[in-house]
Write a protein that holds these residues in place. Structure first.
Motif, PDB file in Angstrom:
ATOM      1  N   CYS A  21      11.076  -3.727   7.581  1.00 25.87           N
ATOM      2  CA  CYS A  21      10.395  -2.680   8.334  1.00 25.87           C
ATOM      3  C   CYS A  21      11.198  -1.380   8.232  1.00 25.87           C
ATOM      4  CB  CYS A  21      10.245  -3.111   9.797  1.00 25.87           C
ATOM      5  SG  CYS A  21       9.236  -1.994  10.792  1.00 25.87           S
ATOM      6  N   HIS A  22      10.516  -0.249   8.245  1.00 25.62           N
ATOM      7  CA  HIS A  22      11.191   1.026   7.999  1.00 25.62           C
ATOM      8  C   HIS A  22      11.779   1.652   9.265  1.00 25.62           C
ATOM      9  CE1 HIS A  22       8.243   0.679   4.619  1.00 25.62           C
ATOM     10  NE2 HIS A  22       9.323   1.028   3.943  1.00 25.62           N
ATOM     11  N   GLN A  23      10.988   1.709  10.359  1.00 26.48           N
ATOM     12  CA  GLN A  23      11.453   2.404  11.562  1.00 26.48           C
ATOM     13  C   GLN A  23      11.149   1.571  12.802  1.00 26.48           C
ATOM     14  OE1 GLN A  23       9.351   6.253  10.998  1.00 26.48           O
ATOM     15  NE2 GLN A  23      11.367   7.192  11.063  1.00 26.48           N
ATOM     16  N   ALA A  24      11.880   1.872  13.880  1.00 25.50           N
ATOM     17  CA  ALA A  24      11.679   1.186  15.153  1.00 25.50           C
ATOM     18  C   ALA A  24      11.564   2.224  16.263  1.00 25.50           C
ATOM     19  CB  ALA A  24      12.837   0.237  15.443  1.00 25.50           C
ATOM     20  N   GLN A  25      10.743   1.903  17.244  1.00 26.98           N
ATOM     21  CA  GLN A  25      10.548   2.772  18.399  1.00 26.98           C
ATOM     22  C   GLN A  25      10.462   1.884  19.626  1.00 26.98           C
ATOM     23  OE1 GLN A  25       7.011   5.150  18.165  1.00 26.98           O
ATOM     24  NE2 GLN A  25       7.151   5.904  20.257  1.00 26.98           N
ATOM     25  N   GLY A  26      11.149   2.255  20.680  1.00 23.56           N
ATOM     26  CA  GLY A  26      11.108   1.451  21.893  1.00 23.56           C
ATOM     27  C   GLY A  26      12.337   1.704  22.741  1.00 23.56           C
ATOM     28  N   TYR A  27      12.432   0.976  23.849  1.00 22.90           N
ATOM     29  CA  TYR A  27      13.530   1.196  24.786  1.00 22.90           C
ATOM     30  C   TYR A  27      14.892   0.882  24.175  1.00 22.90           C
ATOM     31  CZ  TYR A  27      10.193   1.764  28.624  1.00 22.90           C
ATOM     32  OH  TYR A  27       9.202   2.213  29.447  1.00 22.90           O
ATOM     33  N   LEU A  65       0.817  -1.217   0.000  1.00 22.26           N
ATOM     34  CA  LEU A  65       0.000   0.000   0.000  1.00 22.26           C
ATOM     35  C   LEU A  65       0.850   1.265   0.000  1.00 22.26           C
ATOM     36  CD1 LEU A  65      -2.803  -0.997   2.571  1.00 22.26           C
ATOM     37  CD2 LEU A  65      -2.969  -0.899   0.075  1.00 22.26           C
ATOM     38  N   ALA A  66       2.174   1.103  -0.198  1.00 25.35           N
ATOM     39  CA  ALA A  66       3.117   2.237  -0.229  1.00 25.35           C
ATOM     40  C   ALA A  66       3.077   3.032   1.070  1.00 25.35           C
ATOM     41  CB  ALA A  66       2.822   3.143  -1.430  1.00 25.35           C
ATOM     42  N   LEU A  67       3.019   2.322   2.207  1.00 30.14           N
ATOM     43  CA  LEU A  67       2.981   2.967   3.514  1.00 30.14           C
ATOM     44  C   LEU A  67       4.270   2.680   4.273  1.00 30.14           C
ATOM     45  CD1 LEU A  67      -0.649   1.974   4.630  1.00 30.14           C
ATOM     46  CD2 LEU A  67       0.078   4.092   3.526  1.00 30.14           C
ATOM     47  N   ASP A  68       4.740   3.665   5.043  1.00 32.33           N
ATOM     48  CA  ASP A  68       5.847   3.434   5.956  1.00 32.33           C
ATOM     49  C   ASP A  68       5.361   2.563   7.112  1.00 32.33           C
ATOM     50  OD1 ASP A  68       7.494   5.019   4.421  1.00 32.33           O
ATOM     51  OD2 ASP A  68       7.055   6.836   5.563  1.00 32.33           O
ATOM     52  N   VAL A  69       6.218   1.676   7.626  1.00 34.56           N
ATOM     53  CA  VAL A  69       5.847   0.792   8.722  1.00 34.56           C
ATOM     54  C   VAL A  69       6.794   1.030   9.882  1.00 34.56           C
ATOM     55  CG1 VAL A  69       5.437  -1.577   9.462  1.00 34.56           C
ATOM     56  CG2 VAL A  69       4.971  -0.920   7.099  1.00 34.56           C
ATOM     57  N   VAL A  70       6.226   1.284  11.062  1.00 31.08           N
ATOM     58  CA  VAL A  70       6.997   1.534  12.282  1.00 31.08           C
ATOM     59  C   VAL A  70       6.662   0.443  13.282  1.00 31.08           C
ATOM     60  CG1 VAL A  70       7.477   3.155  14.152  1.00 31.08           C
ATOM     61  CG2 VAL A  70       6.890   4.017  11.871  1.00 31.08           C
ATOM     62  N   ALA A  71       7.669  -0.149  13.893  1.00 33.26           N
ATOM     63  CA  ALA A  71       7.461  -1.178  14.912  1.00 33.26           C
ATOM     64  C   ALA A  71       7.625  -0.547  16.288  1.00 33.26           C
ATOM     65  CB  ALA A  71       8.453  -2.315  14.727  1.00 33.26           C
ATOM     66  N   GLU A  72       6.612  -0.711  17.146  1.00 33.56           N
ATOM     67  CA  GLU A  72       6.671  -0.191  18.517  1.00 33.56           C
ATOM     68  C   GLU A  72       7.161  -1.299  19.458  1.00 33.56           C
ATOM     69  OE1 GLU A  72       3.364   2.944  19.431  1.00 33.56           O
ATOM     70  OE2 GLU A  72       2.383   1.187  18.588  1.00 33.56           O
ATOM     71  N   GLY A  73       7.721  -0.887  20.597  1.00 38.29           N
ATOM     72  CA  GLY A  73       8.093  -1.837  21.630  1.00 38.29           C
ATOM     73  C   GLY A  73       9.363  -2.616  21.348  1.00 38.29           C
ATOM     74  N   VAL A  74      10.274  -2.050  20.522  1.00 35.81           N
ATOM     75  CA  VAL A  74      11.549  -2.727  20.225  1.00 35.81           C
ATOM     76  C   VAL A  74      12.473  -2.529  21.425  1.00 35.81           C
ATOM     77  CG1 VAL A  74      13.502  -2.832  18.652  1.00 35.81           C
ATOM     78  CG2 VAL A  74      11.216  -2.313  17.769  1.00 35.81           C
ATOM     79  N   GLU A  75      12.829  -3.645  22.073  1.00 36.24           N
ATOM     80  CA  GLU A  75      13.613  -3.544  23.304  1.00 36.24           C
ATOM     81  C   GLU A  75      14.958  -4.267  23.226  1.00 36.24           C
ATOM     82  OE1 GLU A  75      11.288  -4.794  26.597  1.00 36.24           O
ATOM     83  OE2 GLU A  75       9.758  -3.229  26.346  1.00 36.24           O
ATOM     84  N   ARG A  76      15.172  -5.091  22.167  1.00 39.05           N
ATOM     85  CA  ARG A  76      16.416  -5.866  22.090  1.00 39.05           C
ATOM     86  C   ARG A  76      17.016  -5.757  20.694  1.00 39.05           C
ATOM     87  NH1 ARG A  76      14.806 -11.786  23.976  1.00 39.05           N
ATOM     88  NH2 ARG A  76      13.207 -11.418  22.388  1.00 39.05           N
ATOM     89  N   LEU A  77      18.305  -5.996  20.637  1.00 41.74           N
ATOM     90  CA  LEU A  77      19.011  -5.952  19.364  1.00 41.74           C
ATOM     91  C   LEU A  77      18.486  -7.032  18.417  1.00 41.74           C
ATOM     92  CD1 LEU A  77      21.305  -4.795  17.644  1.00 41.74           C
ATOM     93  CD2 LEU A  77      22.857  -6.438  18.730  1.00 41.74           C
TER      94      LEU A  77
END
Length: 857
Positions: free
Chosen positions: A813-819, A790-802
Motif C-alpha cells: 500500500c502506498h499511503q496511510a491516513q488515520g489516528y 491499474l497504475a493507481l495510488d492506494v491510500v488506506a483510511e482508518g489506520v490506528e495501530r502500528l
C-alpha cells in the motif's frame, strides 16, 4: 455605431453565465481607456457656458441615438443599430475632443440606465465599451487630421477610419463576450463582425454630408437633416412592414404544421417553437388547467427543443388562475408594471416581462399561452406583440380542440407518467376532499401513508435505470391490489409512494393495510432473469387524530416513515412526542445557510503519510462547524442536511476556497502539500463544476496538481455518464482525482477502468481490524493489487495501530491516513506538526514503536 444581437435562429446553449469573463473584459476596456486618455488631442478651450451647452447637446444627441434605433435583418439574425455615427461625426468636426468623449459616455450611460433599464455588470460593460469607443475615435481622428483644416480629404479619411475602428471594436468585443457566455467562438460568428463597420460607414457618409452643409450655414444643413430623418423614418416603416410580412409567412407555415401533426408532443412543440420565434422571446410555455381547483400543468420548451412538463399548484399571484381568466382577457406584464400581483409573478418566475393570452378549446378556456423576455434589451413587448400571440393561441386552440388531446393533457397533469398512478397534486386534492368530509361529519377520518422502498438504489446501480423503472411498475401494481379499491395509491417521485385510506380513523386498520402492502412486495421480481427482492418502510399519520391539514399529515407520515427505516423497515405510526427532529433540523438549515453566508465554517486537516518513507505530501480537508450555541456540529449531521436542502454547492465552494487559500499560505511559508477535498454527487452533476474549480485555483494562485478531489463509488454510479464527463473535465484542468471509501460501493471493473482517477482510498471498515480479521485482509490485499494493476495510488483510511501500518506496508500500500498518523487538526498547526513528524518518521522504516507514543506525535 452600437449594435446588439437580439435573436438567433438556433437556441442558445444552456450554460451558466460566465460573469467572471465579462468582469475581465470590463477590466481590459477600462485599462484601454486609461491608456488612450493621455493621447487625446487638445484644442483651444471654450468658455464655461459654451462648454456646458455643447456637452448637454452632445449628451442629448447620443442618448437619442441609443433610444431611436433601426432593426436590420441579416440572414436569420436581427441586428439592432444605434445611429451614434451622426452625433459622433458632428462632434469630431466641431467639438473639442474631451467634451465629445464626455457627451458620448454620458448620453450612452443615460440611455442604458433610464431607457433600457440596465444595471450592474451589464451597465458597467456597455459604459466602459462606449468610453473606449469614444477615446479610440478621437485619438485616431486627431492622428489623421493633424493640423489640417476640416472639410478636406484628411477630414473625410479621419472620420471614416475613426468610425470604422470604433464599430469594429464594438463588434469584436460584443461577439467575444457572447462567445465566452455561450462557451464557443465560431468562425461564422467572427465573420458577422464585418457587418458592423459596413453599416457604420454608410451612416457616416450621411453624417459627413450633414457636417459639410452645417459648416456652410445652418440653413444649408436643414435639407440634409430632413433628408436623413426621412430616410430613417422610411426605413423604420419598411422594416416594420417587412417584419409583419415575415410574421404572416411564419403564421401560415405554423398553421399548416400544427394541422398536419396529430401527435400532441409535435403540436405542443410547434406552438411553443413558433411563439418563441415570432415574438423573439427567450421563454415560451403553455399552462393547462387540470380540472382541479388551484392546479395546472406547465409545458415549456427547453433551449435544446425538448418539452418539459411540470405539475404545479397555482398561487395567489398566478395570472392564469381559471377564476381570473374566465373572460379571456390577454395580459401584457411589463418590467415597469405598477400591478403588485404582476410584479410578484414576474419576480417568482425570474422573468423581466411577459405576455399571457388565453388558450381556448370547445369547452371554453383550457389554459394559457405565455412568452417572456424578448431577446435583446432594446425592444419590449407591445400591444402588436400581444395581438400576434393571440393569433398563435387561436391556431393552437384549433389544433388542440380535440377533446381526446385535452383529456390526455389533464390526465398527464394529475398522474405519474411511469406508473399511471395519481401524482402529488391529485393525492393532495383527494386528501383535502376527505378532510373536508371529516370536518362536516361525513367521514370519520382518513389515514395517510408514505412508503419508501428499501434496496431500490442497489437495483438501479447494478441493473440500470430501465430495470429500475420496471421494478417501480411492479411495485405500483402490487401496492394497488394489496391496498384495495378504496385506497388511493400515488407515486410522489423516485422510489417514494403514498397511500390515502378514506374513512379510516383507526390506526390498527391502517397498520393492517400497510402490512398487506409489505407482504405483497416480499415476493421476488424477475428482472433480466434475476430474482430481485425489495422491502419497504411505511410511515402512517391519522386524521383527525394527528393533524387536520394536508401538509401536516404528509409531513408526519414522512417522519414516521424515516422512523420505520431507521428501525430496519416495517410500519411505524406517527408519535408526536418523538417528533423533535423536524423543527430542529429546520432551524439548523437556517443557521447553516447563515454560517455559509458569513463564512463561519472552518476547515481542519488530516495528514496522509507515505508507508515506505514516512513522508507527508498530502492532507485531507475536513469541514468543521463550531456553532455558537450548539458547540461543534458533526459533519455527519450538517453535510447530509446540506445535500437535502440545496446548500451542498455553496458548502463545497466555501470549503474549496478556504482549502486553496490555506494551501497558498503554506506555499508562501515554504510548505508544499497536496490538499484533498470531498465532492458530493450533486456537485459532480453540476455542468459548471470544472469552470468553478478552475476559477478558484486561479484566484488562489495554486497549481492544479496540488488539488485532489475525492468522490465515492456511489457518487459516480448515481449517473455514470454525467460523472465521467465531469471527471474528465476536471482531469483536463490538471486536478488529481481519487475514489473515496473504495470497496463498499457498487462500481464494476469496467466503470473503474474508464474513470480518469489516480488514487483509490480503502474504506476504514476494512482497515480498522485488519490484523484480526482474515476476510478484511484478503479484501485489502485485493484492492491494493487492483490499484497496482491499474497504475493507481492506494491510500488506506482508518489506520490506528502500528500493526496495521506494518501490515499495509508489507502488502505494498502506498499511503496511510488515520489516528496512527495524526488526528484532524486546525490548519495553522500543520507546519509545526510536520517538523515533529519529520524528526520521528525515520523510525517507521522498520523500528518497533509503541502505538500510544505515535498517537501523541
Amino acid at each position: 455605431m452600437s449594435a446588439s444581437r437580439t435573436h438567433r435562429s438556433r437556441p442558445a446553449p444552456s450554460r451558466p453565465p460566465q460573469w467572471w469573463a465579462v468582469v475581465g473584459v470590463v477590466t481590459l476596456l477600462v485599462a484601454a481607456s486609461l491608456a488612450l486618455l493621455p493621447a487625446v488631442p487638445d484644442r483651444p478651450g471654450l468658455g464655461l457656458l459654451h462648454s456646458v451647452t455643447l456637452v448637454v447637446v452632445l449628451t442629448a444627441m447620443f442618448a437619442l441615438a441609443e433610444v431611436f434605433v433601426l432593426h436590420v435583418q441579416v440572414k436569420r439574425e436581427a441586428q439592432t443599430i444605434a445611429l451614434s455615427e451622426i452625433p459622433l461625426v458632428l462632434g469630431l468636426t466641431f467639438a473639442p475632443p474631451p467634451l465629445l468623449v464626455l457627451g458620448f459616455v454620458l448620453g450612452a450611460a443615460g440611455a442604458y440606465l433610464l431607457h433600457r433599464r440596465q444595471r450592474g455588470l451589464k451597465l458597467a460593460y456597455n459604459v466602459s465599451l462606449k468610453a473606449t469607443d469614444s477615446l479610440l475615435t478621437v485619438v485616431l481622428y486627431g492622428l489623421i487630421l493633424g493640423g489640417n483644416p476640416i472639410l478636406g480629404w484628411r477630414w473625410v479619411l479621419g472620420c471614416y477610419v475613426a468610425v470604422a475602428a470604433a464599430s469594429l471594436l464594438d463588434g469584436l468585443v460584443t461577439h467575444l463576450v457572447i462567445g465566452l457566455h455561450e462557451g464557443s467562438l465560431s468562425r461564422s460568428t467572427l465573420q458577422d463582425v464585418a457587418v458592423y463597420p459596413a453599416m457604420a460607414l454608410a451612416v457616416a457618409t450621411i453624417s459627413l454630408v450633414m457636417a459639410y452643409a452645417f459648416d456652410r450655414s445652418a440653413m444649408a444643413a436643414l435639407p440634409a437633416t430632413l433628408s436623413g430623418a426621412a430616410l430613417f423614418l422610411g426605413y423604420r416603416a419598411y422594416s416594420t412592414l417587412s417584419e409583419r410580412h415575415l410574421s404572416l409567412e411564419r403564421l401560415y407555415r405554423f398553421s399548416q404544421a400544427v394541422a398536419s401533426t396529430p401527435e400532441i408532443d409535435g403540436t405542443l412543440g410547434h406552438v411553443l417553437g413558433q411563439a418563441k420565434e415570432l415574438l423573439r422571446s427567450e421563454h415560451a410555455e403553455i399552462a393547462f388547467f387540470s380540472g382541479l381547483e388551484g392546479s395546472a400543468m406547465r409545458v415549456a420548451l427547453s433551449p435544446s427543443g425538448r418539452l418539459l412538463r411540470e405539475s404545479v399548484r397555482l398561487t395567489d399571484d398566478d395570472p392564469f388562475d381559471p377564476a381570473r381568466t374566465g373572460e379571456g382577457d390577454p395580459m401584457l406584464m411589463s418590467r415597469n408594471s405598477h400591478d403588485p400581483q404582476q410584479r410578484s409573478y414576474l419576480s417568482t418566475r425570474r422573468w423581466k416581462e411577459a405576455i399571457v393570452v388565453p388558450l381556448k378549446g370547445d369547452a371554453g378556456i383550457i389554459g394559457t399561452l405565455s412568452v417572456a423576455d424578448r431577446m435583446g434589451d432594446v425592444r419590449r413587448f407591445d400591444q402588436s406583440d400581444m395581438r400576434l400571440l393571440e393569433t398563435v393561441a387561436n391556431h393552437a386552440g384549433v389544433a388542440l380542440q380535440n377533446s381526446r388531446l385535452i383529456d390526455q393533457l389533464r390526465h398527464e397533469s394529475l398522474h405519474d407518467a411511469l406508473t399511471g398512478l395519481p401524482n402529488r397534486v391529485l393525492l393532495r386534492n383527494n386528501i383535502s376532499e376527505e378532510l373536508e368530509a371529516c370536518r362536516i361529519g361525513a367521514s370519520p377520518g382518513c389515514a395517510v401513508m408514505i412508503m419508501d422502498l428499501d434496496g431500490f438504489k442497489d437495483v438501479n446501480d447494478t441493473l440500470g435505470h430501465q430495470h429500475g423503472d420496471e421494478l417501480l411498475k411492479v411495485v405500483a401494481s402490487r401496492t394497488v391490489v394489496a391496498a384495495g379499491e378504496s385506497v388511493t395509491v400515488a407515486r410522489l417521485g423516485g422510489d417514494e409512494f403514498a397511500l390515502m385510506a378514506p374513512g379510516c380513523a383507526d390506526a390498527s386498520v391502517a397498520r393492517v393495510i400497510a402490512a398487506a402492502v409489505l407482504a405483497a412486495l416480499r415476493a421476488p421480481t424477475i428482472l433480466d432473469g434475476i430474482p430481485v427482492h425489495v422491502g419497504a418502510s411505511i410511515g402512517v399519520a391519522m386524521a383527525p387524530g394527528h393533524a387536520t391539514a394536508v401538509a401536516d399529515l404528509l409531513r408526519y407520515a414522512d417522519v414516521a416513515m424515516y422512523a420505520a427505516k431507521a428501525a430496519g423497515g416495517g410500519v411505524k405510526i406517527y408519535e408526536s412526542d418523538r417528533d423533535t427532529s423536524s423543527p430542529d433540523k429546520l432551524t439548523l438549515v437556517t443557521e447553516l445557510r447563515t454560517a455559509l453566508e458569513q463564512g463561519d465554517l472552518a476547515i481542519h486537516v488530516q495528514p496522509k503519510a507515505d508507508l515506505s518513507s514516512g513522508e507527508v505530501g498530502s492532507v485531507e480537508i475536513l469541514a468543521r462547524w463550531d456553532h455558537p450555541r450548539r458547540g461543534l456540529v458533526s459533519p455527519e449531521e450538517f453535510i447530509p442536511l446540506a445535500e437535502r436542502t440545496g446548500l451542498m454547492d455553496q458548502l463545497t465552494e466555501h470549503v474549496l476556497r478556504l482549502a486553496l487559500f490555506q494551501c497558498a499560505g503554506w506555499r508562501d511559508a515554504g510548505v508544499e502539500v497536496n490538499i484533498a477535498v470531498n465532492l458530493s454527487a450533486r456537485s459532480l452533476a453540476q455542468p459548471g463544476l470544472a469552470a468553478t474549480v478552475g476559477a478558484l485555483l486561479l484566484g488562489a494562485g495554486v497549481p492544479a496538481h496540488l488539488l485532489t478531489l475525492e468522490i465515492t463509488e456511489s457518487t459516480v454510479m448515481a449517473d455514470p455518464e454525467v460523472a465521467l464527463r465531469s471527471l474528465k473535465n476536471l482531469r483536463d484542468l490538471g486536478v488529481r482525482l481519487s475514489i473515496d471509501d473504495f470497496g463498499v460501493g457498487y462500481s464494476s471493473l469496467s466503470n473503474l477502468s474508464r474513470m480518469p482517477v489516480q488514487e483509490l482510498k480503502i474504506d476504514r471498515s476494512f482497515v480498522t481490524d485488519l490484523s484480526d480479521n482474515l476476510d478484511n485482509a484478503v479484501i485489502v490485499r485485493s484492492i491494493i493489487d487492483l490499484g497496482r494493476n491499474l497504475a493507481l495510488d492506494v491510500v488506506a483510511e482508518g489506520v490506528e495501530r502500528l500493526q496495521e501500518w506494518e501490515q499495509l506496508r508489507q502488502m505494498g500500500c502506498h499511503q496511510a491516513q488515520g489516528y496512527f498518523v495524526a488526528r484532524p487538526m486546525p490548519p495553522e498547526l500543520l507546519p509545526g506538526w510536520l517538523r515533529k513528524w519529520a524528526d520521528r518518521s525515520d523510525t517507521l522504516r522498520g523500528a518497533e514503536r509503541d502505538p500510544a507514543e505515535w498517537l501523541t506525535a
